[in-house]
Design a protein around this motif. Structure first.
Motif, short mmCIF file in Angstrom:
data_model
loop_
_atom_site.label_atom_id
_atom_site.label_comp_id
_atom_site.label_asym_id
_atom_site.label_seq_id
_atom_site.Cartn_x
_atom_site.Cartn_y
_atom_site.Cartn_z
N VAL A 129 -3.51 -1.48 3.94
CA VAL A 129 -2.31 -2.17 4.35
C VAL A 129 -1.26 -1.79 3.34
O VAL A 129 -1.54 -1.83 2.18
CB VAL A 129 -2.47 -3.69 4.24
N SER A 130 -0.05 -1.46 3.76
CA SER A 130 0.93 -1.13 2.77
C SER A 130 2.18 -1.95 2.93
O SER A 130 2.57 -2.23 4.02
CB SER A 130 1.32 0.33 2.81
N GLN A 131 2.80 -2.32 1.84
CA GLN A 131 4.01 -3.11 1.93
C GLN A 131 4.74 -3.22 0.62
O GLN A 131 4.30 -2.69 -0.37
CB GLN A 131 3.67 -4.50 2.41
N SER A 132 5.85 -3.93 0.62
CA SER A 132 6.64 -4.03 -0.60
C SER A 132 7.25 -5.40 -0.69
O SER A 132 7.66 -5.95 0.30
CB SER A 132 7.71 -2.98 -0.58
N VAL A 133 7.24 -5.96 -1.89
CA VAL A 133 7.70 -7.34 -2.05
C VAL A 133 9.14 -7.50 -1.64
O VAL A 133 9.56 -8.54 -1.17
CB VAL A 133 7.54 -7.78 -3.51
N VAL A 162 -13.16 -8.97 8.22
CA VAL A 162 -12.51 -7.67 8.20
C VAL A 162 -12.12 -7.36 6.76
O VAL A 162 -11.52 -8.19 6.08
CB VAL A 162 -11.25 -7.66 9.09
N TYR A 163 -12.52 -6.18 6.29
CA TYR A 163 -12.18 -5.75 4.93
C TYR A 163 -11.15 -4.64 5.00
O TYR A 163 -11.31 -3.69 5.76
CB TYR A 163 -13.44 -5.24 4.22
N PHE A 164 -10.05 -4.77 4.25
CA PHE A 164 -9.06 -3.71 4.22
C PHE A 164 -8.32 -3.68 2.89
O PHE A 164 -8.45 -4.60 2.08
CB PHE A 164 -8.07 -3.81 5.39
N GLU A 165 -7.60 -2.61 2.66
CA GLU A 165 -6.91 -2.40 1.40
C GLU A 165 -5.42 -2.20 1.61
O GLU A 165 -5.01 -1.67 2.64
CB GLU A 165 -7.46 -1.16 0.69
N LEU A 166 -4.65 -2.61 0.64
CA LEU A 166 -3.26 -2.19 0.61
C LEU A 166 -3.23 -0.69 0.38
O LEU A 166 -3.97 -0.17 -0.45
CB LEU A 166 -2.51 -2.89 -0.53
N LYS A 167 -2.39 0.01 1.11
CA LYS A 167 -2.33 1.47 1.01
C LYS A 167 -1.61 1.86 -0.27
O LYS A 167 -0.44 1.58 -0.47
CB LYS A 167 -1.58 2.04 2.22
N LYS A 168 -2.34 2.53 -1.15
CA LYS A 168 -1.82 2.85 -2.48
C LYS A 168 -0.98 4.12 -2.48
O LYS A 168 -1.26 5.05 -1.74
CB LYS A 168 -2.97 3.02 -3.47
#
Length: 459
Positions: free
Chosen positions: A5-9, A355-361
């Motif tokens: 998962v990718s995002q920005s504050v 569900v397991y997922f990661e922030l996209k680095k």
């Protein structure tokens, strides 16, 4: 089993997702159960999956905002205590002001995620609890402070008792509501059958062995002492594990019972995890079945494990790599029906999924490489890679170092690491959702589809 998962504050904080569900293979669409959400008085399209998220917890919390703002019933966190001795490898020796800013940023977004009838519990020790109390008064409002729960850790032995002072034997748990006028609280009691033993049957048998009594007579005396002559139930106080009715020792005390994560997974010793019985009490007091429970310092996964066993939806966030070898594996054991912790008391037989997922680095990948670098040769390779592929901090002139690479190579390893870290733009640690179609980030079709499913259709 990974996703991203990718995002920005600074934006709505979204990142790109590619999840795998631990039942049923690759998940391209998150589950949104209208029937469950109707019962919970939530919008019908709310995600109903249990979520285990790897990544920076501040960014992950902001990622959740669009979907879960005002929908979380309970938050329990066990943050780094700022002692310099954290067993889960956080930077647990912040200076004092840095720790408070670290917590402030996370507690502010946590408040936005809570329902109006929701609650938050923050587990700390004496190092920061009083400062955190003042901070939480500011964020949640003094009127929403409910209790400072004192949790007595358990009996003491060994070197800890030799301190030339009163022996420390408790944690503090700060308990706040989102809105005191709407707060949900389920008043619970300790039933007589669950009272702490005044004397164990084995010890009583040893005492009475010289009095020519059979097993039935000893059993009758045991019941008389421990149950028959005591009250029917006792209300839970704000001091736990400190009276004749309440038995709530820490995991360090009860590890022999089989609750130890190390024993469950057959791994090296995992220290410091809170007992499932402790988390059960909090979840039971402040939620109903199907409510959402959030823990953004997930550690070994105790909150998630207990939430699953109690039929609550969980969201657990952890940034350390052990999420894959410890946290995720523990939850798989829960699904399989492991019988540690509170399983037997709850009649847990297994089932469920998450569900397991990661922030996209992006720049975060370079930060991790810098930390792990063992010598100057590795650092030089990372230097070249950052120069070519990273988003750079515009305030730092990397070209100056490139032109004088010999001077950079002459620096101590730790100084080289510090400088490389300064090169990185900290606003680009993870991939923003707005950049999901940027070819430079090589986002897969599965990640794009899963991200769209998680955040909803972009307008």
């Amino acid at each position: 089993v990974s996703q991203s998962v990718s995002q920005s504050v600074s934006q709505s904080v979204s990142q790109s997702v590619s999840p795998t569900q631990l039942k049923g293979g690759l998940v391209n669409k998150f589950n949104r159960n209208a029937e469950i959400n109707l019962a919970r008085n939530l919008p019908q399209d709310t995600i109903t999956d249990n979520l285990l998220i790897k990544g920076n917890n501040l960014l992950a919390l902001h990622s959740l905002k669009k979907e879960f703002a005002g929908r979380v019933k309970l938050i329990y966190i066990d943050p780094p205590y700022n002692t310099g001795n954290d067993s889960f490898n956080y930077n647990d020796s912040f200076n004092h002001s840095t720790w408070l800013v670290f917590m402030k940023n996370r507690l502010e977004i946590a408040r936005e995620l809570l329902r109006e009838d929701g609650s938050i519990y923050v587990n700390l020790d004496y190092n920061e609890v009083h400062y955190c109390k003042v901070l939480m008064d500011e964020i949640f409002g003094l009127e929403n402070f409910q209790r400072e729960v004192i949790w007595r850790i358990g009996w003491l032995s060994g070197y800890k008792t030799g301190v030339s002072n009163y022996v420390r034997n408790h944690d503090s748990i700060l308990f706040y509501s989102k809105n005191k006028n709407k707060m949900f609280f389920n008043k619970i009691y300790i039933d007589n059958s669950n009272f702490k033993e005044l004397i164990s049957k084995n010890k009583l048998t040893d005492i009475l062995c010289d009095y020519d009594m059979d097993k039935k007579q000893i059993s009758n005396i045991y019941n008389k002492i421990n149950f028959d002559t005591r009250i029917k139930r006792y209300p839970i106080e704000d001091v736990w594990n400190a009276n004749e009715y309440n038995d709530l020792n820490s995991i360090a005390i009860v590890s022999y019972s089989g609750e130890s994560v190390s024993k469950m997974l057959g791994t090296d010793e995992v220290k410091g995890q809170k007992s499932e019985k402790l988390i059960q009490r909090i979840i039971q007091s402040s939620t109903n079945e199907k409510d959402i429970v959030l823990d953004f310092f997930a550690g070994s996964g105790t909150t998630a494990a207990v939430a699953m066993k109690m039929n609550r939806q969980f969201i657990a966030i952890e940034q350390m790599d052990y999420i894959e070898t410890i946290t995720k594996e523990r939850l798989k054991k829960v699904i399989e029906g492991e019988q540690g912790g509170v399983s037997r008391a709850l009649g847990w037989q297994g089932g469920g999924e998450f569900v397991y997922f990661e922030l996209k680095k992006h720049n975060e990948l370079f930060k991790e490489k810098i930390v792990k670098a063992k010598n100057k040769r590795e650092i030089l390779e990372i230097f070249k890679e950052i120069d070519k592929n990273a988003f750079l901090n515009y305030k730092v002139d990397m070209k100056k170092f490139s032109k004088n690479i010999n001077e950079f190579e002459a620096l101590r390893l730790e100084e080289q690491k510090r400088i490389l870290d300064e090169f990185l733009d900290k606003n680009q640690l993870y991939v923003n959702l707005s950049s999901i179609n940027d070819a430079d980030f090589e986002i897969s079709d599965d990640e794009k589809e899963a991200s769209t499913s998680f955040y909803g259709e972009r307008k």
